[in-house]
Write an enzyme that holds these catalytic residues in place. Sequence first.
Site, PDB file in Angstrom:
ATOM      1  N   CYS A  26     -24.920 -77.233  91.291  1.00 46.21           N
ATOM      2  CA  CYS A  26     -24.585 -75.962  90.633  1.00 46.21           C
ATOM      3  C   CYS A  26     -24.719 -74.831  91.434  1.00 46.21           C
ATOM      4  O   CYS A  26     -24.992 -74.787  92.651  1.00 46.21           O
ATOM      5  CB  CYS A  26     -25.996 -75.646  89.546  1.00 46.21           C
ATOM      6  SG  CYS A  26     -26.484 -77.129  88.616  1.00 46.21           S
TER       7      CYS A  26
HETATM    8  N1  GLN Z   1     -29.504 -82.245  88.792  1.00 48.42           N
HETATM    9  C1  GLN Z   1     -29.247 -81.306  88.085  1.00 48.42           C
HETATM   10  C2  GLN Z   1     -28.589 -81.419  86.853  1.00 48.42           C
HETATM   11  O1  GLN Z   1     -27.975 -82.436  86.660  1.00 48.42           O
HETATM   12  C3  GLN Z   1     -28.832 -80.049  88.748  1.00 48.42           C
HETATM   13  C4  GLN Z   1     -27.224 -80.211  89.088  1.00 48.42           C
HETATM   14  C5  GLN Z   1     -26.497 -79.256  90.076  1.00 48.42           C
HETATM   15  O2  GLN Z   1     -27.265 -78.504  90.836  1.00 48.42           O
HETATM   16  N2  GLN Z   1     -25.481 -79.316  89.973  1.00 48.42           N
HETATM   17  O3  GLN Z   1     -27.991 -80.487  85.856  1.00 48.42           O
END
Ligand code: GLN
Length: 254
Positions: free
Chosen positions: A2
Amino acid sequence: MCRHLAYIGSPLPLAELLLTPGHGLLTQSWAPRRQRNGTVNADGFGVGWYAPGDPLPARYRRAIPIWADPSFADVARVTTSRGVLAAVRSASPGMPQAESAAAPFTQGPWLFSHNGRVEGWPDALEGLAASLPTARLLALEAQVDSALLWALVLEQLAAGESAPDALGQVVSSVAAVTGATLNFLLTDGTGIAATTAGDTLFWRNGRGSVVVASEPFDDGPGWHEVPDNSLLTATASHVDVRPIPNLTKEQVVP
Ligand code: GLN
């Protein structure tokens, strides 16, 4: 992974922080420039912010891409805040695509976001999960690594740890049991705590405000990159960056 952002300072329209900058979270949702893992962040988004006179944040989350929500754009144009935490999500493989899995997570005055992924989820965190009170586990918002990490942080805060110490403890205890990327953001509307463990983070301050973000939202001067495996604390007037304590060389993530 994210992209996320936190802001403390004089009141700003949410749109000015998230939507109108040339490389703001809106643009980062389909064209991030510094993201180390993943390509687009289209599996939902969330924004938490503080309104005058209320210590508890408001939260707006959706399971759709931020660009697909014209109602948010309208609200963001006229909503100003002195404290904001926002994230655009790229769901990790095997994790649910749901509003309840989108950051920020919240309890009381806190807003929390996790940029990263825990390898071997959920089995790898079985021991740490077992250390939590059952009520905290039952209250998990979603079957996603970030929600359990938030529960671990909350447990540290409830035990009296400061925000940066709570984040640092959780990074070192998770890194001790599995590989993980653990870039956290935490705010209570007056200060920001953050970690870098596997992905990018930048900060910029100016005129009584501070922004801490996965990547710069414009090409202006003043952005500072935070080294990997750091703990950042920030207020509107001061930023401090130091290594995450108790992270041994073998544990350094990813
Ligand atoms: N693992 C977390 C999720 O699935 C954060 C994902 C991310 O940082 N892309 O939401």
